[in-house]
Enzyme design. Sequence first.
Site, mmCIF file in Angstrom:
data_model
loop_
_atom_site.group_PDB
_atom_site.id
_atom_site.type_symbol
_atom_site.label_atom_id
_atom_site.label_comp_id
_atom_site.label_asym_id
_atom_site.label_seq_id
_atom_site.Cartn_x
_atom_site.Cartn_y
_atom_site.Cartn_z
ATOM 1 N N HIS A 206 -1.767 1.207 2.184
ATOM 2 C CA HIS A 206 -1.794 1.819 3.518
ATOM 3 C C HIS A 206 -3.123 2.443 3.896
ATOM 4 O O HIS A 206 -3.233 3.033 4.969
ATOM 5 C CB HIS A 206 -0.681 2.872 3.649
ATOM 6 C CG HIS A 206 -0.895 4.080 2.777
ATOM 7 N ND1 HIS A 206 -0.485 4.132 1.481
ATOM 8 C CD2 HIS A 206 -1.473 5.270 3.035
ATOM 9 C CE1 HIS A 206 -0.800 5.306 0.955
ATOM 10 N NE2 HIS A 206 -1.413 6.016 1.881
HETATM 11 C C1 UD1 Z 1 -0.904 9.425 6.373
HETATM 12 C C2 UD1 Z 1 -2.039 10.276 5.812
HETATM 13 C C3 UD1 Z 1 -2.509 9.690 4.497
HETATM 14 C C4 UD1 Z 1 -1.355 9.503 3.541
HETATM 15 C C5 UD1 Z 1 -0.253 8.709 4.204
HETATM 16 C C6 UD1 Z 1 0.921 8.642 3.281
HETATM 17 C C7 UD1 Z 1 -3.654 11.387 7.294
HETATM 18 C C8 UD1 Z 1 -4.993 11.299 7.878
HETATM 19 N N1 UD1 Z 1 -3.186 10.267 6.717
HETATM 20 O O1 UD1 Z 1 -1.422 8.142 6.656
HETATM 21 O O2 UD1 Z 1 -3.440 10.559 3.910
HETATM 22 O O3 UD1 Z 1 -1.824 8.826 2.401
HETATM 23 O O4 UD1 Z 1 0.136 9.343 5.421
HETATM 24 O O5 UD1 Z 1 1.876 7.720 3.658
HETATM 25 O O6 UD1 Z 1 -3.036 12.428 7.350
HETATM 26 N N2 UD1 Z 1 4.253 5.431 11.432
HETATM 27 C C9 UD1 Z 1 5.558 5.081 11.649
HETATM 28 N N3 UD1 Z 1 6.523 5.962 11.230
HETATM 29 C C10 UD1 Z 1 6.270 7.130 10.619
HETATM 30 C C11 UD1 Z 1 4.924 7.472 10.403
HETATM 31 C C12 UD1 Z 1 3.932 6.611 10.820
HETATM 32 O O7 UD1 Z 1 5.846 4.035 12.198
HETATM 33 O O8 UD1 Z 1 7.204 7.860 10.250
HETATM 34 C C13 UD1 Z 1 3.192 4.491 11.852
HETATM 35 C C14 UD1 Z 1 2.637 4.807 13.235
HETATM 36 O O9 UD1 Z 1 2.324 3.606 13.847
HETATM 37 C C15 UD1 Z 1 1.354 5.530 12.905
HETATM 38 C C16 UD1 Z 1 0.912 4.856 11.619
HETATM 39 O O10 UD1 Z 1 2.115 4.558 10.927
HETATM 40 O O11 UD1 Z 1 0.389 5.397 13.933
HETATM 41 C C17 UD1 Z 1 0.031 5.746 10.770
HETATM 42 O O12 UD1 Z 1 0.624 7.042 10.558
HETATM 43 P P1 UD1 Z 1 -0.308 8.324 10.240
HETATM 44 O O13 UD1 Z 1 0.534 9.484 9.869
HETATM 45 O O14 UD1 Z 1 -1.303 8.506 11.323
HETATM 46 O O15 UD1 Z 1 -1.147 7.837 9.022
HETATM 47 P P2 UD1 Z 1 -0.700 7.192 7.663
HETATM 48 O O16 UD1 Z 1 -1.375 5.865 7.529
HETATM 49 O O17 UD1 Z 1 0.772 7.240 7.524
HETATM 50 N N1 UDP Z 2 6.749 6.577 -2.327
HETATM 51 C C1 UDP Z 2 8.102 6.383 -2.054
HETATM 52 N N2 UDP Z 2 8.502 5.206 -1.481
HETATM 53 C C2 UDP Z 2 7.631 4.202 -1.187
HETATM 54 C C3 UDP Z 2 6.256 4.409 -1.485
HETATM 55 C C4 UDP Z 2 5.850 5.611 -2.022
HETATM 56 O O1 UDP Z 2 8.918 7.258 -2.337
HETATM 57 O O2 UDP Z 2 8.060 3.154 -0.685
HETATM 58 C C5 UDP Z 2 6.325 7.863 -2.906
HETATM 59 C C6 UDP Z 2 5.487 7.757 -4.146
HETATM 60 O O3 UDP Z 2 6.310 7.628 -5.288
HETATM 61 C C7 UDP Z 2 4.727 9.074 -4.118
HETATM 62 C C8 UDP Z 2 4.463 9.265 -2.632
HETATM 63 O O4 UDP Z 2 5.471 8.489 -1.961
HETATM 64 O O5 UDP Z 2 5.526 10.130 -4.594
HETATM 65 C C9 UDP Z 2 3.099 8.765 -2.292
HETATM 66 O O6 UDP Z 2 2.963 8.702 -0.934
HETATM 67 P P1 UDP Z 2 1.945 7.711 -0.197
HETATM 68 O O7 UDP Z 2 1.585 6.572 -1.085
HETATM 69 O O8 UDP Z 2 2.550 7.417 1.113
HETATM 70 O O9 UDP Z 2 0.692 8.660 0.079
HETATM 71 P P2 UDP Z 2 -0.610 9.066 -0.746
HETATM 72 O O10 UDP Z 2 -0.195 9.495 -2.102
HETATM 73 O O11 UDP Z 2 -1.516 7.891 -0.744
HETATM 74 O O12 UDP Z 2 -1.193 10.161 0.069
#
Ligand code: UD1
Ligand code: UDP
Length: 370
Positions: A206
């Site tokens: 992601h």
């Molecule tokens: C965010 C965090 C990242 C973290 C990740 C974990 C920041 C800058 N980024 O990235 O550090 O590793 O979460 O998963 O804070 N969306 C949905 N449903 C949701 C949430 C998001 O559809 O519940 C989609 C939306 O299109 C959104 C995109 O995902 O625009 C990105 O979501 P966003 O929270 O901006 O960033 P992440 O890539 O999830």
């Molecule tokens: N995780 C989860 N389901 C998934 C993918 C990740 O429960 O399908 C959990 C994972 O085990 C860890 C956390 O989500 O505890 C990590 O989150 P993510 O990879 O979204 O974010 P990051 O760690 O990169 O910020």
Amino acid sequence: MGRAVRVAIVVGARPNFMKAGPVLHALVARGGYAVQLVNTGQHYDEKMAGSFLRDLGFPRPDADLGVGSGSHARQTAQVLAQFEEWLVAHPQDLVLVVGDVNSTVAATLAAVKLQIPVAHVEAGLRSGDRLMPEELNRLATDALSSLLFVTEPSGVENLRHEGARPDRVSFVGNTMIDTLLRFREVALATPRPAGWPERYALVTLHRPSNVDEPAPLARILAAMQQIAVDLPLVWAVHPRTEKRLEQFGLLAAVRAEPRLLLVPPQGYVEFMAAMARASLILTDSGGVQEEALVLKVPAVTLRENTERPVTVACGGNVLAGNDTARIVTAARTMLARDRAAFRVPDGWDGRAAERVVDRLDRFFAEGATL
Ligand code: UD1
Ligand code: UDP
């Protein structure tokens, strides 16, 4: 006896829940604390947020800010404005934030401007890569926090270099691993879902640098195709990545790959089980690198750097960027590695949250200054 110490714990995105949960439970168990849970709503899908609140045993949040998705500035500003408003109405003695997402830095700024000290769990991690939004969040959060709780030795070193006050830096270990150890047995007892291969590599992706442009994403998909010849893949697709696959016209082709199973974001225990059963993990997640190490499943991290170098030093992780050949070679190397030789870092022992609360007790006994 004085009044209870008021602590607001902020969560919002998927990786926050497993880090914050143990601290919330430890504060409640210790007594003397009035804990409030604030959910920013940065993530809002049931599979990205709601299921974690429930499955990890959180109480119902005291506040749901409902900020949702948006540009960095907009999302950060929404949390900043709404959390400030909530704090003014609900004064706190401390705000506790975790990790490195936009909600983390925004909540920190709102609190310190109201002269409320902030404790940051997972402080000091640095990728050295300022193109990564999380790195900017980490730098700003740590600069403004009064208490810095560190998960691995590199974090202590990084904070020392940046001039953090040594008495405010505490190496406590990893609260996310507290959660893993709490749920490990349940996860190991979870049966393999119908339709999943017996042997597989598990994939999560992601990071914007991997999925927001077609070229790096195509290079990673090519590596996945090559790896799949020997080892089928199961890919838990993040909503950001699903949107990009669709936008780039790749989703149908990826779904049609016979040795690649696409599954939605998994619940916590289901994902833990999926990791534990995997032969290999391909990921660009921060947290997954650490969990893979503790589960002794080899990881290939699809990034050029990691803010979690201890996972590499302990033998369980290797960096492969997003170059096709490099990923395939790294996968072969890690599959051949002796898992039994992976070391678990100090303090990743299930007691990290208790050490956080020990330090908070002292902080308040000493007068809790900013
Ligand atoms: C965010 C965090 C990242 C973290 C990740 C974990 C920041 C800058 N980024 O990235 O550090 O590793 O979460 O998963 O804070 N969306 C949905 N449903 C949701 C949430 C998001 O559809 O519940 C989609 C939306 O299109 C959104 C995109 O995902 O625009 C990105 O979501 P966003 O929270 O901006 O960033 P992440 O890539 O999830
Ligand atoms: N995780 C989860 N389901 C998934 C993918 C990740 O429960 O399908 C959990 C994972 O085990 C860890 C956390 O989500 O505890 C990590 O989150 P993510 O990879 O979204 O974010 P990051 O760690 O990169 O910020």
